[in-house]
Structure formats: structure tokens, C-alpha cells
Enzyme design. Structure first.
Site: not given
Ligand code: SF4
Length: 371
Positions: A41, A200, A207, A210, A216
Site C-alpha cells: 500500500e 474508470c 463505461c 463498468c 452513473c
Molecule cells: S460508468 Fe461512470 S464510474 Fe463507470 S467507467 Fe463510466 S464514468 Fe466511470
């Protein structure tokens, strides 16, 4: 999706995604050993995982536990760290190891609050160690998580400012409090790091891949490149100095930087503000000018190094002195055999500069060390 559902589903969606699609082969994963987790870390605080891996494995081979790190020669620790930058992290690692070795018999505290009292461990690092090592239900808030939260919740404002950071901490706590009781904290904590590193990302959020895309804010409003709000950048100040590469009888004169300081604990070259000051120092040591038969120092091609708060321009000057004895080194100075440069803790730009002048293939590791 209803607002409360956006909050309650945040953590489980990330944990599920991490289990299916996150990173699982990093050398610091699959352990509950707080020493290994803490080390990773701290190394990851300002450095990418791909760079950290080799340093992490070398560091562990040299210092396999807290006791070994506490007992190590600080020069050896700095040398193992050299190249990772942000050297205060290495100094704090050893300070922290000594506190743990001498005060708690090498045991780490189990709560994020207690971990955060140790040198070099901020609240997010403390939460990550507590979550990975002890399964603690604590939120992290590193740069990746700030970016994800800012985009997901549409948080406007520079995350490095206190007010925005507090807001993001509140959201980090809220999504964790709203998550199911059986949330896998290892998967969730690792998932936030993986999502920020792989999906992200700062410049090209993917996206479509994601797990948060259905709700989002940034995606819904096409604001991925507006959030998080970029920091107002000020021009980075420029500084310059001259450095003397003084070679004599197969040795170089090195200077140890004081701690704390930007290169504190590392060896460097004697520094000067002007060519006259540099030449005068050579004259005082009896290695140039006057009655000596050495040449005058000559100027080499300059190099630049970017620090967080300024850019340093280094003008190296080189001199091979013909003195029959090594001149006495000044305070915090030492004559180091050129063959030992590879084993000496040097800042990255000097390692590169001296490595170019004195290639490591010439090194003989059996020769003496710093004298
Ligand atoms: S949906 Fe939102 S959280 Fe997911 S990659 Fe795209 S901007 Fe980032």
C-alpha cells in the site's frame, strides 16, 4: 434507478465485478499478512502497480518482516527504494517498522484509526490495510476512488480541496454503510482500486465494461471528462544547480543529503550555485587549478528532473583529479569506489547520469564500500 438503490448497490456491484473481472495475480494479493499489505500500500501510494511489482519483491527478499526492516541499515533501505521516488515513504517505512518492532513486538494495530497514527500511514492507507489484513469494514479514498465517486455521484469541485474531499469521504462512508452486511471487504476494496486502474481511468473511462454504468451520473450526462473537476494548475517553478562529478583514483566524491529533505538519506553529488563556486571548491580540495596537474572541471550535457512542486535543471561538471591521495572528504561526504555505485542509494536522475558515465558492466561488487 431510485437514489437509495444507487447508494445501496454501489459496493456490492464493485465487489461482484472484482470477483469476476478484477486483478487476482498481483504479488501482494491472497495474503492477510499486514506487513506485506502495508508495504504494498505504501509503495502504491504514488506509483503504478506494474512499476511496484519488482520493487516489492526485491524489498521483501531483503526485509522479509517488520523486525528485519527495523534492524536494517538505512542506506540499504534507501538503496532498495531508490527509483520509486517520494523518498519520505521509505524513511517513514523504517520509522514505522522500528516503532512496531520495539513497542508492539512487531504486531500491527488492527483498526484503521490506530494504524493511521503510525508514520506514513494516512486514513485511506490505514483503511486498506485494516480491510485486507483484518476484514475491517472501512472505506478507502485514494485517487481512484475519488474519481469513481465524483463521476458516479456527479460531485463537482476539485477533490484536493478540503470541502470536496470531506464530501467524498462522506459518500465513501455512506455507500459502505448502505451495503449488505455480508459484503466481501477484500473484493470491494480491491475492486475500487481495480475499477479505477482498469475501467474508470482518468482519460479513457470504458463505461461499457463498468459495473456502475446503469446509474452513473457522469455517464448519463456525458460528463466523464469533466469529472472530477481538474485542479487549477500553477506553473511549476524552475530551479537549477551545478553538480560536481569528481573522480579520483577510481572513486567519486559523494555527498549524503540531510533528512528530512527531498532526497534525504540518499547519496548525491556536491552541489554549487555557480561555476566559480564549483571551481573554488576544487581549488580548496587541491584537485584543480594552482599547482595541481589535473585539468579544470568540464561541463557535461544538462539533465532535468520534475518534482511535484518544481523542476530541477542539473548542470553536471566532471573532473578527473590526478591527486596521489584521496583528498579528505568534507562533512557528510565520502569517496565511493566507482565499482560500488550500483550498490549506493542514489536518486533516480543521478543513477541515470552516473550509470551513463560509468556503465554497471564495469562494476566489481567485491570491491570496498563507502569509506
Ligand atoms: S460508468 Fe461512470 S464510474 Fe463507470 S467507467 Fe463510466 S464514468 Fe466511470
Amino acid at each position: 434507478m431510485a437514489e437509495n438503490q444507487r447508494v445501496t448497490s454501489f459496493a456490492p456491484r464493485i465487489a461482484d465485478w472484482q470477483t469476476r473481472a478484477g486483478r487476482h495475480g498481483l504479488p501482494w494479493q491472497g495474503t492477510r499478512d499486514p506487513y506485506r499489505i502495508w508495504l504494498s500500500e505504501v509503495m502504491l501510494q504514488q506509483t503504478q502497480a506494474s512499476t511496484v511489482i519488482a520493487y516489492y519483491e526485491r524489498f521483501l527478499a531483503l526485509f522479509p518482516d517488520v523486525t528485519a526492516l527495523a534492524a536494517a541499515d538505512p542506506d540499504t533501505v534507501m538503496h532498495a527504494w531508490a527509483g520509486l521516488g517520494y523518498y519520505a515513504r521509505a524513511r517513514n517505512l523504517q520509522r514505522c517498522a522500528r516503532i512496531l518492532a520495539y513497542e508492539t513486538n512487531g504486531c500491527f494495530p488492527r483498526t484503521a484509526q490506530a494504524l493511521a497514527q503510525l508514520p506514513g500511514i494516512g486514513p485511506s492507507t490505514a483503511a486498506a490495510i485494516a480491510a485486507f489484513a483484518f476484514g475491517a469494514r472501512e472505506p478507502i479514498l485514494d485517487g481512484n476512488v475519488k474519481r469513481i465517486l465524483a463521476r458516479y455521484f456527479g460531485v463537482v469541485g476539485d477533490p484536493s480541496t478540503r470541502a470536496v474531499e470531506q464530501n467524498l469521504w462522506s459518500l465513501a462512508h455512506a455507500v459502505l454503510e448502505a451495503a449488505p452486511a455480508d459484503l466481501d471487504m477484500t473484493a470491494y476494496t480491491q475492486g475500487q482500486m481495480d475499477l479505477g486502474a482498469l475501467v474508470c481511468t482518468r482519460h479513457q473511462p470504458d463505461c461499457a465494461r463498468c459495473p456502475l454504468n446503469a446509474s452513473c451520473h457522469a455517464r448519463q450526462h456525458g460528463q466523464q471528462h469533466l469529472l472530477p473537476t481538474p485542479r487549477q494548475r500553477r506553473a511549476r517553478p524552475e530551479r537549477s544547480c551545478l553538480m560536481l562529478i569528481l573522480e579520483c583514483q577510481g572513486h567519486l566524491l559523494l555527498h549524503k543529503h540531510a533528512s528530512p529533505g527531498i532526497w534525504g538519506g540518499l547519496w548525491g553529488l556536491p552541489q554549487f550555485d555557480t561555476p566559480d563556486a564549483l571551481r573554488a571548491a576544487c581549488g580548496t580540495m587541491g584537485v584543480a587549478g594552482g599547482d595541481t596537474d589535473s585539468d579544470e572541471p568540464s561541463r557535461l550535457a544538462g539533465i532535468s528532473h520534475a518534482f511535484t512542486h518544481f523542476r530541477l535543471h542539473i548542470e553536471p561538471w566532471w573532473l578527473r583529479a590526478n591527486a596521489c591521495r584521496l583528498p579528505a572528504p568534507g562533512p557528510n561526504e565520502a569517496w565511493v569506489p566507482i565499482t560500488r555505485l550500483g550498490a549506493t542509494a542514489l536518486p533516480a536522475p543521478l543513477e541515470k547520469l552516473l550509470g551513463g558515465l560509468y556503465p554497471p558492466s564495469d562494476a566489481n561488487p567485491d570491491e570496498g564500500g563507502v569509506n
